[in-house]
Motif scaffolding. Structure first.
Motif, PDB file in Angstrom:
ATOM      1  N   ASP A 107       5.859  22.153 -21.015  1.00  0.00           N
ATOM      2  CA  ASP A 107       4.716  22.293 -20.114  1.00  0.00           C
ATOM      3  C   ASP A 107       4.553  23.754 -19.716  1.00  0.00           C
ATOM      4  O   ASP A 107       5.491  24.389 -19.229  1.00  0.00           O
ATOM      5  CB  ASP A 107       4.937  21.423 -18.878  1.00  0.00           C
ATOM      6  N   GLU A 108       3.368  24.291 -19.921  1.00  0.00           N
ATOM      7  CA  GLU A 108       3.105  25.713 -19.665  1.00  0.00           C
ATOM      8  C   GLU A 108       3.377  26.097 -18.221  1.00  0.00           C
ATOM      9  O   GLU A 108       3.720  27.255 -17.929  1.00  0.00           O
ATOM     10  CB  GLU A 108       1.654  26.041 -20.024  1.00  0.00           C
ATOM     11  N   ALA A 109       3.258  25.141 -17.299  1.00  0.00           N
ATOM     12  CA  ALA A 109       3.472  25.438 -15.879  1.00  0.00           C
ATOM     13  C   ALA A 109       4.916  25.828 -15.593  1.00  0.00           C
ATOM     14  O   ALA A 109       5.196  26.446 -14.558  1.00  0.00           O
ATOM     15  CB  ALA A 109       3.081  24.228 -15.035  1.00  0.00           C
ATOM     16  N   PHE A 110       5.848  25.483 -16.481  1.00  0.00           N
ATOM     17  CA  PHE A 110       7.264  25.741 -16.236  1.00  0.00           C
ATOM     18  C   PHE A 110       7.819  26.842 -17.140  1.00  0.00           C
ATOM     19  O   PHE A 110       9.030  27.020 -17.223  1.00  0.00           O
ATOM     20  CB  PHE A 110       8.077  24.459 -16.446  1.00  0.00           C
ATOM     21  N   THR A 111       6.951  27.582 -17.812  1.00  0.00           N
ATOM     22  CA  THR A 111       7.413  28.586 -18.771  1.00  0.00           C
ATOM     23  C   THR A 111       7.016  29.996 -18.360  1.00  0.00           C
ATOM     24  O   THR A 111       6.151  30.201 -17.506  1.00  0.00           O
ATOM     25  CB  THR A 111       6.845  28.308 -20.172  1.00  0.00           C
ATOM     26  N   LEU A 112       7.640  30.964 -19.003  1.00  0.00           N
ATOM     27  CA  LEU A 112       7.264  32.365 -18.849  1.00  0.00           C
ATOM     28  C   LEU A 112       5.961  32.621 -19.601  1.00  0.00           C
ATOM     29  O   LEU A 112       5.677  31.947 -20.604  1.00  0.00           O
ATOM     30  CB  LEU A 112       8.379  33.265 -19.378  1.00  0.00           C
ATOM     31  N   PRO A 113       5.168  33.599 -19.167  1.00  0.00           N
ATOM     32  CA  PRO A 113       3.785  33.733 -19.647  1.00  0.00           C
ATOM     33  C   PRO A 113       3.599  34.445 -20.989  1.00  0.00           C
ATOM     34  O   PRO A 113       2.722  35.288 -21.132  1.00  0.00           O
ATOM     35  CB  PRO A 113       3.122  34.524 -18.519  1.00  0.00           C
ATOM     36  N   CYS A 114       4.419  34.144 -21.985  1.00  0.00           N
ATOM     37  CA  CYS A 114       4.171  34.612 -23.346  1.00  0.00           C
ATOM     38  C   CYS A 114       5.073  33.823 -24.282  1.00  0.00           C
ATOM     39  O   CYS A 114       5.908  33.037 -23.825  1.00  0.00           O
ATOM     40  CB  CYS A 114       4.408  36.121 -23.487  1.00  0.00           C
ATOM     41  N   HIS A 115       4.904  34.018 -25.566  1.00  0.00           N
ATOM     42  CA  HIS A 115       5.749  33.332 -26.542  1.00  0.00           C
ATOM     43  C   HIS A 115       7.039  34.114 -26.756  1.00  0.00           C
ATOM     44  O   HIS A 115       7.070  35.351 -26.670  1.00  0.00           O
ATOM     45  CB  HIS A 115       4.999  33.146 -27.853  1.00  0.00           C
ATOM     46  N   LEU A 116       8.103  33.403 -27.064  1.00  0.00           N
ATOM     47  CA  LEU A 116       9.410  34.021 -27.231  1.00  0.00           C
ATOM     48  C   LEU A 116       9.403  35.088 -28.317  1.00  0.00           C
ATOM     49  O   LEU A 116       9.953  36.177 -28.125  1.00  0.00           O
ATOM     50  CB  LEU A 116      10.456  32.951 -27.563  1.00  0.00           C
ATOM     51  N   ASN A 117       8.781  34.806 -29.456  1.00  0.00           N
ATOM     52  CA  ASN A 117       8.771  35.780 -30.547  1.00  0.00           C
ATOM     53  C   ASN A 117       8.104  37.081 -30.135  1.00  0.00           C
ATOM     54  O   ASN A 117       8.558  38.177 -30.492  1.00  0.00           O
ATOM     55  CB  ASN A 117       8.072  35.205 -31.780  1.00  0.00           C
ATOM     56  N   ASP A 118       7.006  36.968 -29.360  1.00  0.00           N
ATOM     57  CA  ASP A 118       6.327  38.177 -28.880  1.00  0.00           C
ATOM     58  C   ASP A 118       7.265  38.998 -28.000  1.00  0.00           C
ATOM     59  O   ASP A 118       7.325  40.230 -28.103  1.00  0.00           O
ATOM     60  CB  ASP A 118       5.066  37.809 -28.084  1.00  0.00           C
TER      61      ASP A 118
END
Length: 327
Positions: free
Chosen positions: A233-244
């Motif tokens: 769920d995007e609400a519980f994640t950091l605001p970018c993708h891990l690879n980036d």
């Protein structure tokens, strides 16, 4: 004069904070102490293990950390909604992992003994649970639970008493994505800037090393706050993708070291373009984020909004915000 802690940490402004805690002794927390000739490298593991252990009790997740020779860096996120979802039993279970509680709270956790509690005793427990729930979202309690056990172990090992850490940890509010991600990169690159390691994957006792090791297996570390992913769920994640983020840290690390060959192609800089941070500004932020801002960090719009909400007439760091976070 130092600002009151309640003025430095305001969850109405942001859940993200950069925390720095330093030793007060001449002797080092970890690594080789040039004064005594002793090696304290094993203490890094103490700190790392304790940080990750606390995430299993507190409603505070860790975005980044680095255990240095005489200080620690943390990027923390206070997960208030998570704490509000816990029932009485879960709050007490989490609290008892760290503290003994009271005879009443321990009795409540025993299903057989719970039935013998009176209504008045249950009300007492509910009041305690309200306090425990608040403490489990309190960064000051998190840092107390991190630093006190480490200080006691170090004192026993050194055969002495007294203060081991500075009385106050330093706190910076990270008001927006630019501040958050640049601060995380700053923390993750600390060992490289200090020439303790040459690459992120060789940076022991850091969050970036844990993330790289997990990424090799296509995973994210369970005890760190995850990056954006299709299965979370995007609400519980950091605001970018891990690879980036990993590419960003790798590029920043290479650019900072003269003896590191190679570069990442310009077409991989999409995250910087999206955040509106110039390449030169990003490198400056990741080299010295701690010194670019005071208690609040973010772009000018974020700083102004926070200033209006808190009724402040002036916020230090607005000049650097205009220069470093210019679109």
């Amino acid at each position: 004069m130092p600002k009151a802690r309640k003025q430095q940490i305001s969850l109405e402004d942001t859940p993200y904070y950069h925390i720095v805690s330093r030793c007060v002794r001449r002797g080092f927390l970890c690594g080789d102490d040039p004064y005594s000739g002793k090696n304290y490298e094993h203490r890094r593991k103490w700190v790392e293990d304790r940080i990750l252990q606390l995430t299993q009790s507190f409603a505070i997740s860790v975005g980044a950390f680095a255990v240095m020779s005489n200080h620690t860096h943390l990027v923390l996120c206070v997960e208030v909604e998570q704490a509000q979802s816990w029932d009485i039993g879960e709050v007490l279970e989490r609290w008892h992992r760290l503290f003994s509680g009271t005879p009443l709270t321990r009795q409540y956790c025993d299903e057989q003994s719970r039935e013998t509690l009176s209504s008045g005793q249950v009300h007492q427990i509910e009041d305690l649970v309200q306090d425990y729930r608040q403490r489990l979202t309190d960064i000051s309690w998190f840092m107390r639970s991190l630093n006190e056990p480490i200080a006691r172990k170090a004192n026993r090992e050194d055969g002495c008493t007294g203060h081991f850490w500075e009385g106050r940890f330093k706190s910076q509010a990270l008001l927006d994505e630019q501040a958050l991600l640049s601060c995380m990169a700053y923390v993750d690159l600390n060992p490289i800037r200090a020439k303790l390691s040459k690459t992120p994957e060789d940076s022991d006792h850091t969050s970036i090393q844990l993330r790289i090791r997990a990424a090799i297996n296509g995973k994210q570390p369970v005890k760190l706050k995850p990056f954006n992913s299709c299965d979370i769920d995007e609400a519980f994640t950091l605001p970018c993708h891990l690879n980036d983020y990993l590419e960003l840290v790798e590029f920043s690390g290479r650019a900072m070291l003269d003896d590191k060959p190679g570069h990442i192609p310009a077409q991989c800089g999409t995250l910087l373009s999206r955040l509106g941070v110039k390449l030169e500004s990003w490198l400056e932020l990741t080299q010295g984020f701690e010194h670019q801002f005071c208690h609040l960090a973010g772009n000018v719009t974020s700083l102004q909004a926070c200033r209006q909400a808190d009724g402040l007439s002036r916020i230090r760091g607005s000049g650097n915000a205009r220069r470093l976070f210019a679109a």
